[in-house]
Design an enzyme around this catalytic site. Sequence first.
Site, PDB file in Angstrom:
ATOM      1  N   ASP A  65      85.126  19.408  -0.545  1.00  0.00           N
ATOM      2  CA  ASP A  65      85.074  18.663   0.719  1.00  0.00           C
ATOM      3  C   ASP A  65      85.395  19.580   1.903  1.00  0.00           C
ATOM      4  O   ASP A  65      86.347  19.349   2.649  1.00  0.00           O
ATOM      5  CB  ASP A  65      86.069  17.489   0.641  1.00  0.00           C
ATOM      6  CG  ASP A  65      85.808  16.424   1.704  1.00  0.00           C
ATOM      7  OD1 ASP A  65      84.644  16.094   1.940  1.00  0.00           O
ATOM      8  OD2 ASP A  65      86.796  15.925   2.293  1.00  0.00           O
ATOM      9  N   ASN A  76      83.741  18.614   5.574  1.00  0.00           N
ATOM     10  CA  ASN A  76      84.988  17.885   5.353  1.00  0.00           C
ATOM     11  C   ASN A  76      84.890  16.439   5.831  1.00  0.00           C
ATOM     12  O   ASN A  76      84.419  16.162   6.932  1.00  0.00           O
ATOM     13  CB  ASN A  76      86.150  18.582   6.051  1.00  0.00           C
ATOM     14  CG  ASN A  76      87.470  17.854   5.823  1.00  0.00           C
ATOM     15  OD1 ASN A  76      87.986  17.195   6.716  1.00  0.00           O
ATOM     16  ND2 ASN A  76      87.985  17.931   4.627  1.00  0.00           N
ATOM     17  N   SER A 103      92.692  17.455  -7.844  1.00  0.00           N
ATOM     18  CA  SER A 103      92.330  18.858  -8.062  1.00  0.00           C
ATOM     19  C   SER A 103      93.538  19.788  -8.139  1.00  0.00           C
ATOM     20  O   SER A 103      93.396  20.983  -8.380  1.00  0.00           O
ATOM     21  CB  SER A 103      91.368  19.338  -6.977  1.00  0.00           C
ATOM     22  OG  SER A 103      91.961  19.215  -5.698  1.00  0.00           O
ATOM     23  N   ASP A 104      94.746  19.244  -7.945  1.00  0.00           N
ATOM     24  CA  ASP A 104      95.945  20.064  -8.156  1.00  0.00           C
ATOM     25  C   ASP A 104      96.682  19.639  -9.432  1.00  0.00           C
ATOM     26  O   ASP A 104      97.741  20.160  -9.742  1.00  0.00           O
ATOM     27  CB  ASP A 104      96.893  19.999  -6.945  1.00  0.00           C
ATOM     28  CG  ASP A 104      96.896  18.645  -6.271  1.00  0.00           C
ATOM     29  OD1 ASP A 104      96.504  17.643  -6.932  1.00  0.00           O
ATOM     30  OD2 ASP A 104      97.271  18.568  -5.102  1.00  0.00           O
ATOM     31  N   ARG A 120     107.563  15.533  -8.996  1.00  0.00           N
ATOM     32  CA  ARG A 120     106.669  14.437  -8.606  1.00  0.00           C
ATOM     33  C   ARG A 120     107.088  13.181  -9.366  1.00  0.00           C
ATOM     34  O   ARG A 120     107.260  13.201 -10.581  1.00  0.00           O
ATOM     35  CB  ARG A 120     105.225  14.828  -8.965  1.00  0.00           C
ATOM     36  CG  ARG A 120     104.171  13.758  -8.681  1.00  0.00           C
ATOM     37  CD  ARG A 120     103.521  13.963  -7.347  1.00  0.00           C
ATOM     38  NE  ARG A 120     102.470  12.981  -7.113  1.00  0.00           N
ATOM     39  CZ  ARG A 120     101.175  13.265  -7.165  1.00  0.00           C
ATOM     40  NH1 ARG A 120     100.766  14.494  -7.448  1.00  0.00           N
ATOM     41  NH2 ARG A 120     100.284  12.334  -6.912  1.00  0.00           N
ATOM     42  N   ASP A 171      91.877   4.925  -3.456  1.00  0.00           N
ATOM     43  CA  ASP A 171      91.657   4.664  -4.883  1.00  0.00           C
ATOM     44  C   ASP A 171      92.131   3.279  -5.301  1.00  0.00           C
ATOM     45  O   ASP A 171      91.704   2.748  -6.323  1.00  0.00           O
ATOM     46  CB  ASP A 171      92.321   5.741  -5.754  1.00  0.00           C
ATOM     47  CG  ASP A 171      93.817   5.901  -5.485  1.00  0.00           C
ATOM     48  OD1 ASP A 171      94.300   5.436  -4.432  1.00  0.00           O
ATOM     49  OD2 ASP A 171      94.502   6.506  -6.329  1.00  0.00           O
TER      50      ASP A 171
END
Length: 238
Positions: free
Chosen positions: A43, A71, A96-97, A130, A182
């Site tokens: 993106d 983007n 993606s991380d 996290r 989402d």
Amino acid sequence: MTDPDVTVVVAVYNTMPYLTECLNSLVGQSIGLDRLEVIAVDDGSTDASGDELDRFAQRYPGTVKVVHQRNSGGPAAPSNRALDIATGRYVYFIGSDDHLGAEALERMVTCADEHGSDVVVGKMVGTNGRYVHQKLYAKNDPDISLYGSALPFTLANTKLFRRELVEKHKLRFPEDLPVGSDQPFTIEACVRARKISVLADYTYYYAVKRGDASNITYRADHLARLRCTARIMEHAAG
């Protein structure tokens, strides 16, 4: 050539060096490259993410497909772009991380095929501090209710969805929500699903908090969150 069992959708924006571990965890899945399709949508990254994606696409032709676009400001548009070209029987979304346990996709696809599940939730854990709500992962449950369980506290899209369900109900991510896009997708998929299964017997998903906490989840301001919450409630009510 037969369609792959699962398409993994990766929306990418400036996530080096975490992106490399994410992609390695996908091409190393026990399900095998021939049963897997990875669609990564860059993106408009300004770091080396785009180059890294191209490197994987060259190395794994036929499995890793890369789309580059301007983007869009959030993961919704790139995720929708990937859904438009996905060919797998199931679709799975990964940050993606973040990265997957080696057997994650094979175990989830097997579960969905065995039980006729439209949605499969594999156990997620947080790394690097996290926080991930754990109540849902007390035990395996092939048929869990959206209403009498901890599922409403676990509404990220990091789940396996039957693509037939996604297309039948034209499920896509609202592109005007910078955070929380989402949630409407996942809520509707769970409401429409004939069966939702939970797998708690293995660590399927490692959610990474970046060293600089630059994940979009941590970056969003309070007003943006409130606007998103209002939209999600409207969507759920609908």
